[in-house]
Design a protein around this motif. Structure first.
Motif, PDB file in Angstrom:
ATOM      1  N   LEU A  76       1.672  -2.847  -0.796  1.00  0.00           N
ATOM      2  CA  LEU A  76       2.438  -1.861  -1.548  1.00  0.00           C
ATOM      3  C   LEU A  76       2.684  -2.393  -2.952  1.00  0.00           C
ATOM      4  CD1 LEU A  76       5.007  -0.925   1.236  1.00  0.00           C
ATOM      5  CD2 LEU A  76       3.150   0.516   0.389  1.00  0.00           C
ATOM      6  N   CYS A  77       2.446  -1.564  -3.958  1.00  0.00           N
ATOM      7  CA  CYS A  77       2.619  -2.024  -5.337  1.00  0.00           C
ATOM      8  C   CYS A  77       3.430  -1.035  -6.156  1.00  0.00           C
ATOM      9  CB  CYS A  77       1.271  -2.311  -5.998  1.00  0.00           C
ATOM     10  SG  CYS A  77       0.099  -0.941  -5.997  1.00  0.00           S
ATOM     11  N   SER A  78       4.283  -0.277  -5.492  1.00  0.00           N
ATOM     12  CA  SER A  78       5.187   0.626  -6.189  1.00  0.00           C
ATOM     13  C   SER A  78       6.543  -0.053  -6.316  1.00  0.00           C
ATOM     14  CB  SER A  78       5.280   1.957  -5.439  1.00  0.00           C
ATOM     15  OG  SER A  78       5.391   1.757  -4.038  1.00  0.00           O
ATOM     16  N   ASP A  79       7.589   0.731  -6.561  1.00  0.00           N
ATOM     17  CA  ASP A  79       8.943   0.202  -6.724  1.00  0.00           C
ATOM     18  C   ASP A  79       9.668   0.312  -5.389  1.00  0.00           C
ATOM     19  OD1 ASP A  79      11.540  -0.412  -7.350  1.00  0.00           O
ATOM     20  OD2 ASP A  79      11.769   1.117  -8.903  1.00  0.00           O
ATOM     21  N   PRO A  80      10.106  -0.804  -4.798  1.00  0.00           N
ATOM     22  CA  PRO A  80      10.797  -0.722  -3.504  1.00  0.00           C
ATOM     23  C   PRO A  80      12.048   0.149  -3.537  1.00  0.00           C
ATOM     24  CG  PRO A  80      10.229  -2.998  -4.015  1.00  0.00           C
ATOM     25  CD  PRO A  80       9.961  -2.200  -5.254  1.00  0.00           C
ATOM     26  N   ALA A  81      12.650   0.302  -4.715  1.00  0.00           N
ATOM     27  CA  ALA A  81      13.856   1.123  -4.831  1.00  0.00           C
ATOM     28  C   ALA A  81      13.546   2.614  -4.727  1.00  0.00           C
ATOM     29  CB  ALA A  81      14.568   0.823  -6.148  1.00  0.00           C
ATOM     30  N   ASN A  82      12.293   2.982  -4.963  1.00  0.00           N
ATOM     31  CA  ASN A  82      11.883   4.391  -4.883  1.00  0.00           C
ATOM     32  C   ASN A  82      11.251   4.643  -3.525  1.00  0.00           C
ATOM     33  OD1 ASN A  82      10.912   6.969  -5.154  1.00  0.00           O
ATOM     34  ND2 ASN A  82       9.477   6.497  -6.805  1.00  0.00           N
ATOM     35  N   ARG A  83      12.033   5.121  -2.569  1.00  0.00           N
ATOM     36  CA  ARG A  83      11.542   5.313  -1.211  1.00  0.00           C
ATOM     37  C   ARG A  83      10.917   6.690  -1.001  1.00  0.00           C
ATOM     38  NH1 ARG A  83      16.057   3.460   2.853  1.00  0.00           N
ATOM     39  NH2 ARG A  83      14.442   4.220   4.290  1.00  0.00           N
ATOM     40  N   SER A  84      10.654   7.417  -2.079  1.00  0.00           N
ATOM     41  CA  SER A  84       9.995   8.719  -1.937  1.00  0.00           C
ATOM     42  C   SER A  84       8.480   8.575  -1.863  1.00  0.00           C
ATOM     43  CB  SER A  84      10.366   9.638  -3.101  1.00  0.00           C
ATOM     44  OG  SER A  84       9.873   9.119  -4.331  1.00  0.00           O
ATOM     45  N   VAL A  85       7.941   7.436  -2.360  1.00  0.00           N
ATOM     46  CA  VAL A  85       6.486   7.268  -2.376  1.00  0.00           C
ATOM     47  C   VAL A  85       6.120   5.822  -2.064  1.00  0.00           C
ATOM     48  CG1 VAL A  85       6.090   9.118  -4.052  1.00  0.00           C
ATOM     49  CG2 VAL A  85       6.406   6.756  -4.857  1.00  0.00           C
ATOM     50  N   TYR A  86       4.892   5.653  -1.571  1.00  0.00           N
ATOM     51  CA  TYR A  86       4.225   4.364  -1.498  1.00  0.00           C
ATOM     52  C   TYR A  86       3.022   4.434  -2.433  1.00  0.00           C
ATOM     53  CZ  TYR A  86       6.574   3.126   2.958  1.00  0.00           C
ATOM     54  OH  TYR A  86       7.484   2.813   3.939  1.00  0.00           O
ATOM     55  N   ARG A  87       2.758   3.344  -3.154  1.00  0.00           N
ATOM     56  CA  ARG A  87       1.543   3.263  -3.969  1.00  0.00           C
ATOM     57  C   ARG A  87       0.687   2.120  -3.460  1.00  0.00           C
ATOM     58  NH1 ARG A  87       1.212   1.736 -10.372  1.00  0.00           N
ATOM     59  NH2 ARG A  87       2.053  -0.212  -9.506  1.00  0.00           N
ATOM     60  N   LEU A  88      -0.615   2.382  -3.347  1.00  0.00           N
ATOM     61  CA  LEU A  88      -1.584   1.388  -2.898  1.00  0.00           C
ATOM     62  C   LEU A  88      -2.680   1.245  -3.950  1.00  0.00           C
ATOM     63  CD1 LEU A  88      -2.183   2.723   0.738  1.00  0.00           C
ATOM     64  CD2 LEU A  88      -0.414   1.113  -0.002  1.00  0.00           C
ATOM     65  N   GLY A  89      -3.203   0.039  -4.100  1.00  0.00           N
ATOM     66  CA  GLY A  89      -4.394  -0.181  -4.913  1.00  0.00           C
ATOM     67  C   GLY A  89      -5.528  -0.592  -3.982  1.00  0.00           C
ATOM     68  N   ILE A  90      -6.664   0.097  -4.045  1.00  0.00           N
ATOM     69  CA  ILE A  90      -7.724  -0.096  -3.051  1.00  0.00           C
ATOM     70  C   ILE A  90      -9.057  -0.361  -3.743  1.00  0.00           C
ATOM     71  CG2 ILE A  90      -8.986   0.979  -1.148  1.00  0.00           C
ATOM     72  CD1 ILE A  90      -6.420   2.634  -0.627  1.00  0.00           C
ATOM     73  N   LEU A  91      -9.627  -1.527  -3.427  1.00  0.00           N
ATOM     74  CA  LEU A  91     -10.948  -1.887  -3.924  1.00  0.00           C
ATOM     75  C   LEU A  91     -12.009  -1.326  -2.997  1.00  0.00           C
ATOM     76  CD1 LEU A  91     -12.836  -3.696  -5.746  1.00  0.00           C
ATOM     77  CD2 LEU A  91     -12.477  -5.493  -4.017  1.00  0.00           C
ATOM     78  N   ARG A  92     -13.074  -0.792  -3.573  1.00  0.00           N
ATOM     79  CA  ARG A  92     -14.214  -0.380  -2.757  1.00  0.00           C
ATOM     80  C   ARG A  92     -15.028  -1.620  -2.438  1.00  0.00           C
ATOM     81  NH1 ARG A  92     -19.123   1.306  -1.472  1.00  0.00           N
ATOM     82  NH2 ARG A  92     -19.459   3.442  -0.770  1.00  0.00           N
ATOM     83  N   GLU A  93     -14.966  -2.043  -1.193  1.00  0.00           N
ATOM     84  CA  GLU A  93     -15.649  -3.263  -0.779  1.00  0.00           C
ATOM     85  C   GLU A  93     -17.163  -3.041  -0.756  1.00  0.00           C
ATOM     86  OE1 GLU A  93     -14.308  -6.062  -0.380  1.00  0.00           O
ATOM     87  OE2 GLU A  93     -12.161  -5.643  -0.140  1.00  0.00           O
ATOM     88  N   PRO A  94     -17.931  -3.971  -1.322  1.00  0.00           N
ATOM     89  CA  PRO A  94     -19.388  -3.823  -1.343  1.00  0.00           C
ATOM     90  C   PRO A  94     -19.994  -3.698   0.051  1.00  0.00           C
ATOM     91  CG  PRO A  94     -18.695  -5.587  -2.811  1.00  0.00           C
ATOM     92  CD  PRO A  94     -17.485  -5.182  -2.031  1.00  0.00           C
ATOM     93  N   ALA A  95     -19.437  -4.427   1.012  1.00  0.00           N
ATOM     94  CA  ALA A  95     -19.956  -4.393   2.384  1.00  0.00           C
ATOM     95  C   ALA A  95     -19.048  -3.576   3.294  1.00  0.00           C
ATOM     96  CB  ALA A  95     -20.106  -5.819   2.912  1.00  0.00           C
TER      97      ALA A  95
END
Length: 333
Positions: free
Chosen positions: A74-93
């Motif tokens: 999770l890479c959003s603000d823990p104080a904001n419980r309305s959303v979760y933000r994710l950063g996702i790499l497209r794995e080559p394999a």
């Protein structure tokens, strides 16, 4: 140290089979082969609380139609419980997980997501050294923001293949020279040897990124205090030659019975076959869901969750991959 689910019983949202079904409200390309997803509850309810360093399990379709479980920080603000933000790499394999999220998932669709877990919590210290490589920046974002709120000294060394491959880099501009962005094609690799040359008992090192980066950081902090280094691995690189595995006994203290775990059978499958009902997710020793209390015996730790200090304490084990060095284990099951 427990790596248990965060505030699972205190939240109003309902879980089905241990999962929340969340709606994708935004999907954005933020770097080369990296997307950012924002998730919310379909009814707008507050999401389970989390602390910096936490991750969630995301259930997605694999290439052959089977369900895959992937861990994303999770890479959003823990104080904001309305959303979760994710950063996702497209794995080559990719076996279907990240490629599905990149290529097929649409805004408005829903994903099954676990409650947050944290194996990478920020411990109190006067100073922090954050080291991130590639998509490993995602859990570091809320960690350094917490360090900033706490008034601690800190610095971030963030490496990537190119500037355009370095996700979330623009979010650090406000921190000035405490941020060291290191595109490999311009500056080479992070100077880990220089950064970690002098052990500091008042500094904690937090590292996340590709395996070679974390391996090098681990080697270069060997002379630091044993509790200085903290890492988050989402790939279990522990080498285990299973050809020499032997059968051993496991006593389930709460159930009052003893079973035999045969070679080629995990402790998880063996204890669940007799009704222990240990929750689990990745079955690869990376998520921490199956953490179980050890009362007696010495586990053969094969996970990527516990620190060396925690392994030496032998208070818990990940029963999906770890085995036993003694003839018998007594588990709190």
């Amino acid at each position: 140290m427990s790596h248990s689910l965060l505030n699972r019983g205190e939240d109003p949202v309902s879980f089905e089979n241990g999962l929340l079904r969340l709606e994708v409200t935004s999907k954005e390309v933020i770097a080369d082969n990296v997307i950012s997803l924002t998730l919310r509850h379909p009814l707008g309810e507050a999401l389970p609380a989390w602390t910096p360093g936490a991750h969630v399990d995301v259930h997605v379709a694999g290439a052959d139609g089977e369900e895959l479980v992937r861990q994303y920080s999770l890479c959003s603000d823990p104080a904001n419980r309305s959303v979760y933000r994710l950063g996702i790499l497209r794995e080559p394999a990719s076996r279907g997980g990240s490629s599905y999220l990149h290529e097929q998932l649409q805004v408005g669709q829903q994903l099954d997501v676990s409650a947050p877990r944290n194996n990478f919590e920020l411990r109190e210290a006067p100073r922090y050294l954050f080291i991130a490589g590639g998509i490993g920046i995602t859990p570091i974002i809320p960690l350094l923001e917490q360090a900033e709120r706490n008034g601690a000294e800190w610095a971030l060394h963030y490496g990537g293949r190119t500037r355009t491959a370095m996700a979330f880099a623009e979010e650090f501009e406000r921190y000035g020279d405490r941020i060291n962005l290191i595109p490999q094609d311009e500056q080479g690799f992070i100077d880990l040897a220089g950064i970690l040359a002098t052990p500091d008992p008042d500094t904690l090192v937090y590292c996340c990124g590709p395996g070679p980066l974390m391996d090098a950081t681990e080697a270069l902090t060997a002379a630091w205090p044993a509790t200085a280094l903290h890492m988050e691995r989402f790939v279990n690189e522990v080498e285990a030659n299973q050809s020499g595995d032997q059968a051993f006994q496991v006593e389930l203290s709460l159930m009052g019975r003893t079973i035999t775990v045969e070679p080629g059978v995990s402790v998880l499958n063996a204890v669940n076959a007799v009704g222990a009902n240990v929750p689990h997710s990745c079955q690869e020793g990376t998520c921490g869901t199956c953490e179980t209390i050890v009362l007696e015996g010495e586990p053969d730790h094969r996970d990527a969750v516990l620190s060396e200090e925690e392994r030496e304490e032998n208070e818990v084990m990940m029963v999906c991959v770890s085995r036993c060095k003694t003839p018998c284990l007594v588990l709190e099951l």
